[in-house]
Design a protein around this motif. Structure first.
Motif, PDB file in Angstrom:
ATOM      1  N   ARG A   1       0.363  -1.455   0.203  1.00 56.40           N
ATOM      2  CA  ARG A   1      -0.088  -0.110   0.243  1.00 56.40           C
ATOM      3  C   ARG A   1       1.047   1.221   0.194  1.00 56.40           C
ATOM      4  NH1 ARG A   1      -4.588  -1.144   4.354  1.00 56.40           N
ATOM      5  NH2 ARG A   1      -4.244  -3.685   3.824  1.00 56.40           N
ATOM      6  N   SER A   2       0.061   2.834  -0.176  1.00 56.87           N
ATOM      7  CA  SER A   2       1.073   3.241  -0.065  1.00 56.87           C
ATOM      8  C   SER A   2       1.713   3.778   1.470  1.00 56.87           C
ATOM      9  CB  SER A   2      -0.007   4.174  -0.478  1.00 56.87           C
ATOM     10  OG  SER A   2      -0.510   4.382   0.098  1.00 56.87           O
ATOM     11  N   GLY A   3       1.272   3.458   2.538  1.00 53.14           N
ATOM     12  CA  GLY A   3       2.066   3.587   3.697  1.00 53.14           C
ATOM     13  C   GLY A   3       2.617   2.447   3.763  1.00 53.14           C
ATOM     14  N   SER A   4       2.977   1.936   3.095  1.00 55.94           N
ATOM     15  CA  SER A   4       4.300   0.315   2.791  1.00 55.94           C
ATOM     16  C   SER A   4       4.112  -0.641   3.342  1.00 55.94           C
ATOM     17  CB  SER A   4       5.387   0.786   3.410  1.00 55.94           C
ATOM     18  OG  SER A   4       5.936   2.357   2.169  1.00 55.94           O
ATOM     19  N   SER A   5       2.729  -0.731   4.366  1.00 54.69           N
ATOM     20  CA  SER A   5       1.764  -1.958   5.027  1.00 54.69           C
ATOM     21  C   SER A   5       2.059  -3.285   3.272  1.00 54.69           C
ATOM     22  CB  SER A   5       0.619  -2.184   5.459  1.00 54.69           C
ATOM     23  OG  SER A   5       0.043  -1.847   4.235  1.00 54.69           O
ATOM     24  N   THR A   6       2.315  -4.624   3.403  1.00 57.60           N
ATOM     25  CA  THR A   6       2.391  -5.482   2.901  1.00 57.60           C
ATOM     26  C   THR A   6       1.194  -6.435   3.179  1.00 57.60           C
ATOM     27  OG1 THR A   6       4.191  -6.422   4.318  1.00 57.60           O
ATOM     28  CG2 THR A   6       4.682  -4.503   2.084  1.00 57.60           C
ATOM     29  N   TYR A   7       1.047  -7.151   1.940  1.00 55.88           N
ATOM     30  CA  TYR A   7       0.560  -8.804   2.124  1.00 55.88           C
ATOM     31  C   TYR A   7       0.170 -10.132   1.371  1.00 55.88           C
ATOM     32  CZ  TYR A   7      -3.814 -11.755   2.228  1.00 55.88           C
ATOM     33  OH  TYR A   7      -4.357 -12.797   2.588  1.00 55.88           O
ATOM     34  N   TYR A   8       0.624 -11.205   1.572  1.00 58.04           N
ATOM     35  CA  TYR A   8       1.566 -11.563   0.315  1.00 58.04           C
ATOM     36  C   TYR A   8       0.424 -13.121   0.687  1.00 58.04           C
ATOM     37  CZ  TYR A   8       5.848  -9.298   1.364  1.00 58.04           C
ATOM     38  OH  TYR A   8       7.102  -8.656   1.244  1.00 58.04           O
ATOM     39  N   ALA A   9       0.744 -13.728  -0.515  1.00 55.34           N
ATOM     40  CA  ALA A   9       0.221 -15.313  -0.453  1.00 55.34           C
ATOM     41  C   ALA A   9       0.966 -16.302  -0.104  1.00 55.34           C
ATOM     42  CB  ALA A   9       0.174 -15.436  -2.485  1.00 55.34           C
ATOM     43  N   ASP A  10       0.046 -16.325   0.125  1.00 53.04           N
ATOM     44  CA  ASP A  10       0.798 -18.451   0.620  1.00 53.04           C
ATOM     45  C   ASP A  10       1.335 -18.558   0.330  1.00 53.04           C
ATOM     46  OD1 ASP A  10      -2.335 -19.040   3.090  1.00 53.04           O
ATOM     47  OD2 ASP A  10      -0.837 -17.636   3.030  1.00 53.04           O
ATOM     48  N   SER A  11       1.581 -18.753  -0.730  1.00 55.65           N
ATOM     49  CA  SER A  11       2.210 -19.794  -1.286  1.00 55.65           C
ATOM     50  C   SER A  11       3.712 -19.173  -1.821  1.00 55.65           C
ATOM     51  CB  SER A  11       2.104 -19.964  -3.269  1.00 55.65           C
ATOM     52  OG  SER A  11       1.360 -18.362  -4.124  1.00 55.65           O
ATOM     53  N   VAL A  12       3.927 -17.782  -1.910  1.00 58.71           N
ATOM     54  CA  VAL A  12       5.149 -17.492  -0.966  1.00 58.71           C
ATOM     55  C   VAL A  12       5.987 -16.428  -0.326  1.00 58.71           C
ATOM     56  CG1 VAL A  12       4.822 -15.766  -3.821  1.00 58.71           C
ATOM     57  CG2 VAL A  12       4.332 -14.790  -2.168  1.00 58.71           C
ATOM     58  N   LYS A  13       5.470 -16.552   0.543  1.00 57.05           N
ATOM     59  CA  LYS A  13       5.108 -15.670   1.905  1.00 57.05           C
ATOM     60  C   LYS A  13       6.465 -16.707   2.765  1.00 57.05           C
ATOM     61  CE  LYS A  13       1.287 -14.724   4.545  1.00 57.05           C
ATOM     62  NZ  LYS A  13       0.393 -15.515   4.907  1.00 57.05           N
ATOM     63  N   GLY A  14       7.512 -15.741   2.842  1.00 55.76           N
ATOM     64  CA  GLY A  14       8.944 -15.819   3.789  1.00 55.76           C
ATOM     65  C   GLY A  14       9.997 -16.172   2.468  1.00 55.76           C
ATOM     66  N   ARG A  15       9.359 -17.006   1.391  1.00 53.55           N
ATOM     67  CA  ARG A  15      10.053 -16.366  -0.431  1.00 53.55           C
ATOM     68  C   ARG A  15      10.361 -14.583  -0.926  1.00 53.55           C
ATOM     69  NH1 ARG A  15       9.380 -19.899  -4.224  1.00 53.55           N
ATOM     70  NH2 ARG A  15       7.070 -19.745  -4.073  1.00 53.55           N
ATOM     71  N   PHE A  16       9.523 -14.596  -0.703  1.00 52.52           N
ATOM     72  CA  PHE A  16       8.590 -13.462  -1.689  1.00 52.52           C
ATOM     73  C   PHE A  16       9.027 -12.142  -0.532  1.00 52.52           C
ATOM     74  CE2 PHE A  16       7.224 -14.759  -6.460  1.00 52.52           C
ATOM     75  CZ  PHE A  16       8.435 -15.959  -5.594  1.00 52.52           C
ATOM     76  N   THR A  17       9.666 -11.022  -1.520  1.00 54.11           N
ATOM     77  CA  THR A  17       9.822  -9.390  -0.573  1.00 54.11           C
ATOM     78  C   THR A  17       9.295  -8.437  -1.713  1.00 54.11           C
ATOM     79  OG1 THR A  17      11.202 -10.241   1.356  1.00 54.11           O
ATOM     80  CG2 THR A  17      10.801  -7.663   1.434  1.00 54.11           C
ATOM     81  N   ILE A  18       8.110  -7.688  -0.605  1.00 56.53           N
ATOM     82  CA  ILE A  18       7.720  -6.613  -1.755  1.00 56.53           C
ATOM     83  C   ILE A  18       8.572  -5.102  -1.099  1.00 56.53           C
ATOM     84  CG2 ILE A  18       5.384  -6.079  -1.168  1.00 56.53           C
ATOM     85  CD1 ILE A  18       4.550  -5.837  -3.795  1.00 56.53           C
ATOM     86  N   SER A  19       8.721  -4.081  -1.979  1.00 57.72           N
ATOM     87  CA  SER A  19       8.670  -3.004  -1.209  1.00 57.72           C
ATOM     88  C   SER A  19       8.992  -2.132  -2.172  1.00 57.72           C
ATOM     89  CB  SER A  19      10.135  -3.268  -1.275  1.00 57.72           C
ATOM     90  OG  SER A  19      11.494  -2.606  -1.786  1.00 57.72           O
ATOM     91  N   ARG A  20       8.998  -0.874  -1.733  1.00 59.21           N
ATOM     92  CA  ARG A  20       9.190   0.746  -2.906  1.00 59.21           C
ATOM     93  C   ARG A  20      10.074   1.644  -1.987  1.00 59.21           C
ATOM     94  NH1 ARG A  20       2.567   1.631  -2.502  1.00 59.21           N
ATOM     95  NH2 ARG A  20       3.397   3.003  -4.442  1.00 59.21           N
ATOM     96  N   ASP A  21      10.202   2.070  -3.292  1.00 61.91           N
ATOM     97  CA  ASP A  21      11.091   3.185  -3.409  1.00 61.91           C
ATOM     98  C   ASP A  21      10.633   3.948  -4.384  1.00 61.91           C
ATOM     99  OD1 ASP A  21      13.305   5.544  -3.479  1.00 61.91           O
ATOM    100  OD2 ASP A  21      14.284   4.558  -3.994  1.00 61.91           O
TER     101      ASP A  21
END
Length: 121
Positions: free
Chosen positions: A50-70
């Motif tokens: 989200r615009s405030g940088s809170s994140t949410y992941y699908a169970d299939s990628v949780k712990g392996r993928f990381t989303i971030s924004r600059d």
């Protein structure tokens, strides 16, 4: 209007890593999601930030993928580690002003062109 351009896809062996980038115009106040679509399958949700940088992941990628924004670069990243052959797909980034956890593709009005990720065993 938001324009999105993905980059960073490629081919990697299982266990490897890739980082995808989604460069956009004016998307700092938007929720940005990553989706993927494998041949013969429906497009599926991967992660959102989200615009405030809170994140949410699908169970299939949780712990392996990381989303971030600059926000200074108007870019959202998807760091993908411990890749598996089942992660092979075309990966798309998308943007929406809708608030909340948004995992349904039709709720995202803006889409990039996609980038191919291939993971070999």
């Amino acid at each position: 209007q938001v324009q999105l351009v993905e980059s960073g896809g490629g081919s990697v062996q299982a266990g490897g890593s890739l980082r995808l980038s989604c460069a956009a115009s004016g998307q700092n106040r938007y929720t940005v999601g990553w989706f993927r679509q494998a041949p013969g399958k429906e497009r599926e949700f991967v992660a959102q930030i989200r615009s405030g940088s809170s994140t949410y992941y699908a169970d299939s990628v949780k712990g392996r993928f990381t989303i971030s924004r600059d926000n200074a670069k108007n870019t959202v990243y998807l760091q993908m580690n411990s890749l598996k052959p089942e992660d092979t797909a075309v990966y798309y980034c998308a943007a929406t002003r809708t608030i909340g956890v948004i995992t349904i593709p039709s709720n995202y009005p803006y889409w990039g062109q996609g980038t191919q990720v291939t993971v070999s065993s």
